[in-house]
Motif scaffolding. Sequence first.
Motif, PDB file in Angstrom:
ATOM      1  N   ASP A  38       0.822  -1.210   0.000  1.00  0.00           N
ATOM      2  CA  ASP A  38       0.000   0.000   0.000  1.00  0.00           C
ATOM      3  C   ASP A  38       0.860   1.266   0.000  1.00  0.00           C
ATOM      4  OD1 ASP A  38      -2.411  -1.421  -0.073  1.00  0.00           O
ATOM      5  OD2 ASP A  38      -2.433  -1.627   2.103  1.00  0.00           O
ATOM      6  N   ALA A  39       1.925   1.268   0.794  1.00  0.00           N
ATOM      7  CA  ALA A  39       2.832   2.421   0.822  1.00  0.00           C
ATOM      8  C   ALA A  39       3.531   2.578  -0.523  1.00  0.00           C
ATOM      9  CB  ALA A  39       3.852   2.264   1.944  1.00  0.00           C
ATOM     10  N   SER A  40       3.906   1.468  -1.145  1.00  0.00           N
ATOM     11  CA  SER A  40       4.566   1.534  -2.452  1.00  0.00           C
ATOM     12  C   SER A  40       3.635   2.080  -3.521  1.00  0.00           C
ATOM     13  CB  SER A  40       5.089   0.150  -2.857  1.00  0.00           C
ATOM     14  OG  SER A  40       6.161  -0.219  -2.015  1.00  0.00           O
ATOM     15  N   VAL A  41       2.392   1.603  -3.535  1.00  0.00           N
ATOM     16  CA  VAL A  41       1.416   2.119  -4.508  1.00  0.00           C
ATOM     17  C   VAL A  41       1.239   3.618  -4.307  1.00  0.00           C
ATOM     18  CG1 VAL A  41      -1.040   2.152  -5.121  1.00  0.00           C
ATOM     19  CG2 VAL A  41       0.165  -0.021  -4.943  1.00  0.00           C
ATOM     20  N   ALA A  42       1.046   4.050  -3.084  1.00  0.00           N
ATOM     21  CA  ALA A  42       0.851   5.475  -2.807  1.00  0.00           C
ATOM     22  C   ALA A  42       2.056   6.287  -3.277  1.00  0.00           C
ATOM     23  CB  ALA A  42       0.598   5.700  -1.316  1.00  0.00           C
ATOM     24  N   PHE A  43       3.261   5.792  -3.025  1.00  0.00           N
ATOM     25  CA  PHE A  43       4.467   6.518  -3.412  1.00  0.00           C
ATOM     26  C   PHE A  43       4.576   6.655  -4.931  1.00  0.00           C
ATOM     27  CE2 PHE A  43       8.875   6.521  -4.765  1.00  0.00           C
ATOM     28  CZ  PHE A  43       9.335   7.662  -4.135  1.00  0.00           C
ATOM     29  N   TYR A  44       4.502   5.553  -5.644  1.00  0.00           N
ATOM     30  CA  TYR A  44       4.690   5.604  -7.094  1.00  0.00           C
ATOM     31  C   TYR A  44       3.532   6.323  -7.786  1.00  0.00           C
ATOM     32  CZ  TYR A  44       8.907   2.895  -6.779  1.00  0.00           C
ATOM     33  OH  TYR A  44      10.188   2.503  -6.478  1.00  0.00           O
ATOM     34  N   ARG A  45       2.336   6.208  -7.261  1.00  0.00           N
ATOM     35  CA  ARG A  45       1.177   6.885  -7.844  1.00  0.00           C
ATOM     36  C   ARG A  45       1.171   8.369  -7.482  1.00  0.00           C
ATOM     37  NH1 ARG A  45      -3.450   4.716  -4.982  1.00  0.00           N
ATOM     38  NH2 ARG A  45      -2.755   6.291  -3.507  1.00  0.00           N
ATOM     39  N   ASP A  46       1.297   8.682  -6.189  1.00  0.00           N
ATOM     40  CA  ASP A  46       1.111  10.059  -5.736  1.00  0.00           C
ATOM     41  C   ASP A  46       2.377  10.910  -5.848  1.00  0.00           C
ATOM     42  OD1 ASP A  46      -1.420   9.103  -5.164  1.00  0.00           O
ATOM     43  OD2 ASP A  46      -1.019   8.897  -3.020  1.00  0.00           O
ATOM     44  N   ALA A  47       3.527  10.378  -5.477  1.00  0.00           N
ATOM     45  CA  ALA A  47       4.759  11.172  -5.524  1.00  0.00           C
ATOM     46  C   ALA A  47       5.337  11.255  -6.937  1.00  0.00           C
ATOM     47  CB  ALA A  47       5.806  10.590  -4.572  1.00  0.00           C
ATOM     48  N   LEU A  48       5.279  10.144  -7.688  1.00  0.00           N
ATOM     49  CA  LEU A  48       5.864  10.141  -9.024  1.00  0.00           C
ATOM     50  C   LEU A  48       4.842  10.313 -10.143  1.00  0.00           C
ATOM     51  CD1 LEU A  48       8.606   7.372  -8.718  1.00  0.00           C
ATOM     52  CD2 LEU A  48       8.858   9.857  -8.571  1.00  0.00           C
ATOM     53  N   GLY A  49       3.559  10.194  -9.828  1.00  0.00           N
ATOM     54  CA  GLY A  49       2.535  10.372 -10.843  1.00  0.00           C
ATOM     55  C   GLY A  49       2.352   9.185 -11.771  1.00  0.00           C
ATOM     56  N   THR A  71      10.077  18.154 -10.133  1.00  0.00           N
ATOM     57  CA  THR A  71       9.910  16.757  -9.744  1.00  0.00           C
ATOM     58  C   THR A  71      10.424  16.540  -8.327  1.00  0.00           C
ATOM     59  OG1 THR A  71      10.086  16.051 -12.042  1.00  0.00           O
ATOM     60  CG2 THR A  71      10.486  14.377 -10.348  1.00  0.00           C
ATOM     61  N   PHE A  72      11.594  17.085  -8.030  1.00  0.00           N
ATOM     62  CA  PHE A  72      12.166  16.962  -6.693  1.00  0.00           C
ATOM     63  C   PHE A  72      11.221  17.575  -5.650  1.00  0.00           C
ATOM     64  CE2 PHE A  72      14.711  18.489  -3.134  1.00  0.00           C
ATOM     65  CZ  PHE A  72      15.331  17.313  -2.742  1.00  0.00           C
ATOM     66  N   ALA A  73      10.664  18.749  -5.944  1.00  0.00           N
ATOM     67  CA  ALA A  73       9.756  19.407  -5.006  1.00  0.00           C
ATOM     68  C   ALA A  73       8.520  18.543  -4.745  1.00  0.00           C
ATOM     69  CB  ALA A  73       9.344  20.778  -5.543  1.00  0.00           C
ATOM     70  N   LYS A  74       7.984  17.912  -5.788  1.00  0.00           N
ATOM     71  CA  LYS A  74       6.798  17.062  -5.626  1.00  0.00           C
ATOM     72  C   LYS A  74       7.126  15.832  -4.770  1.00  0.00           C
ATOM     73  CE  LYS A  74       3.195  14.609  -8.084  1.00  0.00           C
ATOM     74  NZ  LYS A  74       2.623  14.197  -9.342  1.00  0.00           N
ATOM     75  N   VAL A  75       8.268  15.220  -5.029  1.00  0.00           N
ATOM     76  CA  VAL A  75       8.664  14.032  -4.257  1.00  0.00           C
ATOM     77  C   VAL A  75       8.950  14.416  -2.804  1.00  0.00           C
ATOM     78  CG1 VAL A  75      10.380  12.193  -4.057  1.00  0.00           C
ATOM     79  CG2 VAL A  75       9.488  12.814  -6.305  1.00  0.00           C
ATOM     80  N   ARG A  76       9.630  15.535  -2.610  1.00  0.00           N
ATOM     81  CA  ARG A  76       9.895  16.009  -1.242  1.00  0.00           C
ATOM     82  C   ARG A  76       8.591  16.284  -0.504  1.00  0.00           C
ATOM     83  NH1 ARG A  76      14.146  20.549  -0.092  1.00  0.00           N
ATOM     84  NH2 ARG A  76      15.292  18.874   0.878  1.00  0.00           N
ATOM     85  N   ALA A  77       7.615  16.895  -1.172  1.00  0.00           N
ATOM     86  CA  ALA A  77       6.324  17.196  -0.547  1.00  0.00           C
ATOM     87  C   ALA A  77       5.575  15.930  -0.147  1.00  0.00           C
ATOM     88  CB  ALA A  77       5.466  18.040  -1.492  1.00  0.00           C
TER      89      ALA A  77
END
Length: 136
Positions: free
Chosen positions: A16-27, A95-101
């Motif tokens: 679940d954490a992986s899905v959220a990361f790749y979907r939400d942080a990386l788009g 991209t860095f700002a989005k991932v950091r956020a």
Amino acid sequence: MDITIHTTALPHDDPDASVAFYRDALGFEVRSDVGQGKMRWITVGPVDQPGTSILLAPPAADPGITEAERRTILEMMAKGTYGWILLATRDLDATFAKVRAANAEIAQEPTEQPYGVRDCAFRDPAGNLIRIQQLR
């Protein structure tokens, strides 16, 4: 010869954490999610690149792996030394700002490297190192 990079794999220990990361942080879009509990194989990828994917897979799920090998893999994941991938973007700072956020663990802020690229690095929820280069 006509060969393409289709899918590469990274381990996950919290689907679940992986899905959220790749979907939400990386788009990335989630293309498939099969299995249940921690034994899930999840395919993600950039929306505009349907032929290129990352398979997020349970670590050491191969029945041919010994218990000692399984422990080594889990130890390496815990240290963040098992899996990594190199991505690229036209706008590294955005991209860095989005991932950091998204509260990713930052391993390196955007930096001009002595070997001629500008990149940054962070870790996904499983500890995999993700480097992102600025496209020129």
